[in-house]
Design an enzyme around this catalytic site. Sequence first.
Site, PDB file in Angstrom:
ATOM      1  N   ASP A 191       1.742   3.007  -2.667  1.00 30.46           N
ATOM      2  CA  ASP A 191       0.798   2.841  -3.778  1.00 30.46           C
ATOM      3  C   ASP A 191       2.056   2.342  -5.107  1.00 30.46           C
ATOM      4  OD1 ASP A 191      -1.239   2.456  -6.296  1.00 30.46           O
ATOM      5  OD2 ASP A 191      -2.438   3.727  -4.769  1.00 30.46           O
ATOM      6  N   HIS A 262      -1.721  -2.702  -5.531  1.00 29.99           N
ATOM      7  CA  HIS A 262      -1.345  -1.314  -5.524  1.00 29.99           C
ATOM      8  C   HIS A 262       0.188  -1.317  -4.866  1.00 29.99           C
ATOM      9  CE1 HIS A 262      -4.298   0.962  -7.890  1.00 29.99           C
ATOM     10  NE2 HIS A 262      -5.276   0.169  -7.133  1.00 29.99           N
ATOM     11  N   GLU A 325      -8.738  -2.998  -6.189  1.00 26.48           N
ATOM     12  CA  GLU A 325      -8.310  -3.270  -7.313  1.00 26.48           C
ATOM     13  C   GLU A 325      -7.266  -4.248  -7.323  1.00 26.48           C
ATOM     14  OE1 GLU A 325      -9.447   1.011  -9.644  1.00 26.48           O
ATOM     15  OE2 GLU A 325      -7.675   0.902  -8.404  1.00 26.48           O
ATOM     16  N   THR A 467      -3.807  11.917  -7.002  1.00 19.69           N
ATOM     17  CA  THR A 467      -2.894  12.860  -7.475  1.00 19.69           C
ATOM     18  C   THR A 467      -2.153  12.447  -8.723  1.00 19.69           C
ATOM     19  OG1 THR A 467      -1.266  12.140  -6.027  1.00 19.69           O
ATOM     20  CG2 THR A 467      -2.602  14.071  -5.433  1.00 19.69           C
TER      21      THR A 467
END
Length: 754
Positions: A191, A262, A325, A467
Amino acid sequence: MKNLFYFLLFTFGWTFGQQTISIIPKPEFLKIKNNYFKLSKNTEIESNEMDSFEIQYLQNSILNQTGLKLHSKSKSQATSKIILNLRYIDTISTRVKSQYEIKIDETQIEINANSSEGIFYAIQSLLQIIPAEKNQIIKIPCLQLQDYAKFQWRGMHLDVSRHFFPKEFIKKYIDYLAMYKMNTFHWHLTDDQGWRIEIKKYPKLTEVGAWRNGSMIGHYTDQTFDDIRYGGFYTQEDIKEIVAYAKERHITIVPEIEMPGHVLAALASYPEFSCTGGPFEVGKTWGVLEDVFCPKDETFTFLENILTEVMELFPSEYIHIGGDECPKVRWKSCPHCQKRIKEEHLKDEHELQSYFIQRIEKFVNSKGRKIIGWDEILEGGLAPNAAVMSWRGTEGGIAAAKQKHFVVMSPGSHCYFDHYQGEPKNEPIAFGGYTNVEKVYSFSPVPRELSEEESKYILGAQANLWTEYINTPEHAEYMLFPRIAALSEVVWGTSNPNNYKEFEKRLISHFEIYDKKGINYSKAIFEVTSKVQPSENGVAFELKSVNPNGIKFTTDGSEPNANSMSYEKPILVTSNQTIKAAYFENGKAKSANIEQPFFITKSTGKKIELIYQPHENYGIGGSFTLVDGMKGNTSKFGRDWLGFWGKDMNATIDLGKSETISKISINTLSSVGSWIYYPKSIEILVSKDDENYIPITIVSSKEIFENKGKIVVKFDKQNVQFIKVIAENNGIIAEGKPGAGSNSWLFVDEISVE
Ligand code: ACM
Ligand code: ZN
């Protein structure tokens, strides 16, 4: 399949002497008999497959749990034995690998299955049947149990990019999945904030991409960072070890390599695969960032080489390629991208994203594997063989199943374990939302909108653990437990949300297991929960807990204690006050207090209608949320706010009779990293008859911005019955802003009329 189990037993939460059997996920069929089996050091394990992993696993688990060291033999003469019988069960379809049965009588525990997977699941059930006590002789009730899983994708995800978790914790995580018979671990390895998998051909991915020069501290809205170098990655040897560990436990690891968005960590390592050429830094902040892969040929070669190494490490049928996204800002002004759009006769950047995914799919398919991606891969046309992971609600999954594509359901509404599971003030900082155990348990992976035929495309469901705010294994455990137990029953297919209380009892008995294993888990289940309903001149505040008789509450702002008022029925709230409540057992609070201030005005509890409905993830309370007397708390998006996805909020309140009013207040929210934008305008009108409306004001975008979304409109006294409030959605997000090109979220809270 189902008719094989026509003799279903409905009595669960079975008590045997002092013991209660509380198996999660609930087995398909269980019958407790009289008498018991005595487990002791003289008990032997007998198996027709002596070198199987399962024998060793059972021995070690019983030793850890009870202190008893059992010997194993291919043929045992012992008078007390556990038989692991890997053979076809005649009543059971051989196609369902998860299937098993357990028969316990006074002298033996017999486990039958037609695969080692079935044996493994039987062992998990048995370990929940055997009391976790260190004794010479342990009594186990005689019983008969038959079971199998209804969904083939029983998944749990973990994001190791935002924070890195060591190899040993990943193994523990896999053990946790195994304990609840989950079979898929979705490992989010890359990411913006860190690339976590060693790729031999591109060493900079981990030399550069696995490390960032600081992390966010506190809440996203504060945008505060430390400057501590942070990172870590898994070597290919680590990964092989983990994949093998998971395989023994019948868990498939589905790796996720994010693209085309990402990818900042990858671009920091190899900026040549971006549109601008960089330079870039591995992300400290998170959200939706604009620099993404540029779909030029070199980028595809780069990604194909990466995926080749990934597929060598992970034998999974599916490879997750992200797809979510991906802002289109860079593509719009990039000559390469525009050339590609022209050459490939694509309509726009959305079709370019589809081109990207389809090209990757072709490559992955050519290696005999399939891709799965987040539901944005539907935009611009779905790749021919792709499976869809539906996260922005269930709509994406429904659309994909209707197009005959396989689907894994994972909607934010029920399956995001980065959301709060209790009252935010009592919980560690979380992403937002509110997804408690009961909510998870209420999830149904197969939407009603699908026909029986279309439903076959629903592989199952999974929960996601992002997270951003979770930086230790202990915290990850806390977010996972006990919600994973609820999820496991949903995906095993035996959940019954109408009898949540029965599940809750079994769940609470699992807390003992967690304590013995040293698992850090949330006890928010003991917290008082509440529901608000309209009532005469205000609202009724209903409180719930594990046992409603234990609820104590106050209305004067003081902290509740064992001597406070006992809750008996919904509390009528007709004036401004703060209610505090907690659940008590034996004179002691089992949870922290909940606290709810009420602001009662002329609109509270009144009839309210909306022209456009809020999104399913942020609209559980329906239109009443806007007049429930509770002001929006930004950590409670899901409860206090209504979220409209690309739509206006157009509400009409009926005060029930003519009232004199001179002030209207309304709250809206901005959190651009989450694509939540203030409305363009707020228009207020009033009427005596719901036909002829008098305009009061139109609040401009500038005023909304200057007042941070909290709008108070004062005007000359009016005698009216109806009030119309129209908040105009920001619409398609403008270039250069987070989420550019996508719909905006509009979040609205309480409309107070005075
Ligand atoms: C996601 O939560 N962005 C898939
Ligand atoms: Zn480009």
